[in-house]
Design an enzyme around this catalytic site. Structure first.
Site, short mmCIF file in Angstrom:
data_model
loop_
_atom_site.label_atom_id
_atom_site.label_comp_id
_atom_site.label_asym_id
_atom_site.label_seq_id
_atom_site.Cartn_x
_atom_site.Cartn_y
_atom_site.Cartn_z
N HIS A 285 0.88 -1.20 0.00
CA HIS A 285 0.00 0.00 0.00
C HIS A 285 0.90 1.23 0.00
O HIS A 285 1.47 1.59 1.02
CB HIS A 285 -0.91 0.01 1.23
CG HIS A 285 -1.89 1.15 1.23
ND1 HIS A 285 -3.23 0.97 1.46
CD2 HIS A 285 -1.73 2.49 1.04
CE1 HIS A 285 -3.85 2.14 1.39
NE2 HIS A 285 -2.96 3.09 1.15
N HIS B 263 1.61 5.36 -1.74
CA HIS B 263 1.25 6.52 -2.56
C HIS B 263 2.53 7.12 -3.13
O HIS B 263 3.39 7.58 -2.37
CB HIS B 263 0.51 7.57 -1.72
CG HIS B 263 -0.75 7.04 -1.12
ND1 HIS B 263 -1.97 7.10 -1.77
CD2 HIS B 263 -0.99 6.38 0.04
CE1 HIS B 263 -2.90 6.53 -1.02
NE2 HIS B 263 -2.32 6.08 0.08
N LYS C 61 -9.20 -0.29 -6.15
CA LYS C 61 -9.29 0.31 -4.81
C LYS C 61 -10.57 1.11 -4.67
O LYS C 61 -10.82 2.02 -5.45
CB LYS C 61 -8.07 1.22 -4.59
CG LYS C 61 -8.09 2.06 -3.32
CD LYS C 61 -7.74 1.26 -2.09
CE LYS C 61 -7.83 2.08 -0.81
NZ LYS C 61 -6.74 3.01 -0.65
N HIS D 76 -10.73 1.24 1.30
CA HIS D 76 -10.53 2.24 2.36
C HIS D 76 -11.80 2.16 3.19
O HIS D 76 -12.83 2.74 2.85
CB HIS D 76 -10.33 3.65 1.78
CG HIS D 76 -10.01 4.64 2.85
ND1 HIS D 76 -8.80 5.27 2.95
CD2 HIS D 76 -10.73 5.08 3.91
CE1 HIS D 76 -8.79 6.06 4.02
NE2 HIS D 76 -9.96 5.97 4.61
N ASP E 282 1.33 2.57 3.53
CA ASP E 282 0.48 3.74 3.33
C ASP E 282 1.33 5.01 3.38
O ASP E 282 0.84 6.08 3.79
CB ASP E 282 -0.65 3.81 4.37
CG ASP E 282 -1.71 4.84 4.01
OD1 ASP E 282 -1.78 5.22 2.82
OD2 ASP E 282 -2.44 5.28 4.91
C1 NCD Z 1 -3.53 8.97 1.93
C2 NCD Z 1 -3.04 10.01 0.90
O1 NCD Z 1 -2.55 11.07 1.32
O2 NCD Z 1 -3.13 9.75 -0.29
N1 NCD Z 1 -3.65 9.60 3.21
C3 NCD Z 1 -3.71 8.98 4.42
O3 NCD Z 1 -3.90 9.67 5.43
N2 NCD Z 1 -3.52 7.70 4.55
C4 NCD Z 1 -4.80 8.36 1.44
C5 NCD Z 1 -5.28 7.17 2.22
O4 NCD Z 1 -4.74 6.09 2.10
O5 NCD Z 1 -6.24 7.35 3.01
ZN ZN Z 2 -3.28 5.05 1.50
#
Ligand code: NCD
Ligand code: ZN
Length: 344
Positions: free
Chosen positions: A13, A15, A98, A135, A246
Site C-alpha cells: 500500500h 502513494h 481500490k 478504504h 500507506d
Molecule cells: C492517503 C493520501 O494522502 O493519499 N492519506 C492517508 O492519510 N492515509 C490516502 C489514504 O490512504 O487514506
Molecule cells: Zn493510503
C-alpha cells in the site's frame, strides 16, 4: 539478534503521487522494497487500465536503473464494466481495484457514494478474481471520526463479504480492534494491510502535549487498545495480515496548516520501524513472512530473489527531504532508530 537477512519485502500500500514528488519518493521506496501496490488516488484518479499503463510508464521512467516494479491499481468507479474488469484480470500491470467512499481521504472526491449501487461490479470482480482493496471508513457525516472504520465494516463490508464470499478483499491500513476481529473472523478471502504508524502510535501521539500534524493520517490513530490489537495481528504469524506502509507524502506547508492534509511519509525508514516493533514483541522471526511473503502470496506473485539486511545499529532519520524548494517531513524526523537497512 543483531543482524537479520530477509527476502526483499514488498510494500502492498503506497502513494507515489506524480511529477517531482514521485521522482524523489520512489528512490526511498526502492531501497526498502522490490515492488509496491501503487494507489490510484492522483488528483486525476487512475480509473482505467489505459491510464494505469501511462502512470506505470511514468513511474518506470523515474526508476530507470533501479530494480523496482510498481504494481498498479484502479480507482473504483461506475464506468467499470465487464470489458474493463476482464482487461484488469488479463493485465500483467494492474493487480487490483481500490474502493474509496467519496470524500473519506486525500483525492477521493470521485469515490463511491452508494455502495449498494456497486454490487454488479463486485460480482464481476469476484467472477474474474480481481481483488477489491477497501478504504474502510464511513463517509456519513454523522459518524464520529473514531468510529468510521467500525461503522463501515458493520454497515457495508460485512454485507459485501456476505454477498460475494469468493471476492478477495484487503481491508487497507486497519486502525481498530474491530477491523482486526473482522479480518480474523471472516473467511480465507479477507486480508488486511498494516502500516507502521498504526503499530507505533495511538491518538495521544497525535493530540496530547500539542497537536502533531505529521502524525495525522486516515484512518485516524485510535486508542491504545486498538494499537495493541493491531500489533498482535501483525506479529501473530497469520497470513491474513501483511505489510502496507500507506506512505503518503504531502508537503510540510500542507500538513502544518489550518486545514492539514492526512498522510504520513514513512517510505524512508519503513523496514527499520517494522523491525523495531517486531523486536519489541519478540517476534523478529515473523517479520519476513509479514513483509516478504504473505503480501505476494495474496497477489499470486513469486517471492523476490534479492535480499535486504537489517543491522542493529543506531541511525538518525533526517529532518526533511527537499523536493525543489519545498519539503517533506519524514516519519520520526531527527529521531534515532535502532535498526539500519542495507541491500545485499
Ligand atoms: C492517503 C493520501 O494522502 O493519499 N492519506 C492517508 O492519510 N492515509 C490516502 C489514504 O490512504 O487514506
Ligand atoms: Zn493510503
Amino acid at each position: 539478534m543483531t543482524e537479520l537477512i530477509i527476502t526483499k519485502p514488498d510494500d502492498m500500500h503506497l502513494h507515489l503521487r506524480e511529477g517531482d514528488i514521485l521522482k524523489h519518493v520512489v528512490k526511498d521506496t526502492q531501497k526498502q522494497f522490490a515492488r509496491a501496490i501503487v494507489m490510484p488516488n492522483l488528483k486525476d484518479p487512475i480509473k482505467s487500465v489505459h491510464q494505469a499503463e501511462i502512470y506505470y510508464q511514468e513511474i518506470k521512467k523515474n526508476t530507470k536503473d533501479l530494480n523496482f516494479e510498481p504494481l498498479m491499481t484502479l480507482f473504483f468507479n461506475n464506468a467499470l464494466n465487464i470489458d474493463e474488469i476482464r482487461k484488469v484480470s488479463e493485465s500483467s500491470l494492474v493487480h487490483a481495484i481500490k474502493l474509496y467512499p467519496s470524500g473519506v481521504t486525500t483525492n477521493s472526491a470521485d469515490g463511491v457514494d452508494a455502495i449498494e449501487n456497486c454490487f454488479n461490479i463486485f460480482e464481476l470482480m469476484e467472477k474474474f478474481d480481481v481483488p477489491l482493496l477497501v478504504h474502510a471508513e464511513s463517509n456519513d457525516k454523522n459518524v464520529d471520526i473514531f468510529d468510521r472504520e467500525k461503522v463501515f465494516i458493520d454497515r457495508n463490508l460485512s454485507q459485501i463479504h456476505g454477498e460475494f464470499p469468493n471476492l478477495r478483499i484487503v481491508v487497507e491500513h486497519i486502525s481498530s480492534k474491530e477491523a482486526v476481529e473482522f479480518v480474523f473472523d471472516s473467511g480465507d478471502k479477507v486480508f488486511a494491510t498494516i502500516t507502521p504508524q498504526h503499530l507505533l502510535f495511538d491518538r495521544n501521539d497525535l493530540l496530547s502535549h500539542g497537536i502533531k500534524p505529521h502524525h495525522y493520517c486516515l484512518p485516524i490513530l485510535k486508542r491504545s487498545e486498538d494499537r495493541l490489537a493491531i500489533v498482535k495481528a501483525a506479529t501473530s504469524g497469520s497470513p491474513k495480515f501483511f505489510l502496507g506502509t500507506d506512505s503518503a507524502p504531502h508537503f510540510k506547508h500542507e500538513k502544518e496548516s489550518s486545514c492539514g492534509c492526512a498522510g504520513i511519509y514513512s517510505a524512508l525508514s519503513a523496514m527499520e520501524l517494522y523491525a523495531s516493533i517486531f523486536e519489541t514483541e519478540n517476534a523478529l522471526e515473523k517479520l519476513e513472512n509479514f513483509s516478504s511473503k504473505y503480501g505476494s502470496d495474496f497477489y499470486k506473485l513469486p517471492s523476490n530473489k534479492s535480499k535486504i539486511k537489517l543491522t542493529k545499529k543506531e541511525f538518525k532519520i533526517p529532518a526533511r527531504i527537499q523536493v525543489g524548494n519545498k519539503e517533506i517531513i519524514p516519519l520520526f524526523a531527527e529521531e534515532t532508530l535502532s535498526w539500519q537497512l542495507s541491500e545485499i
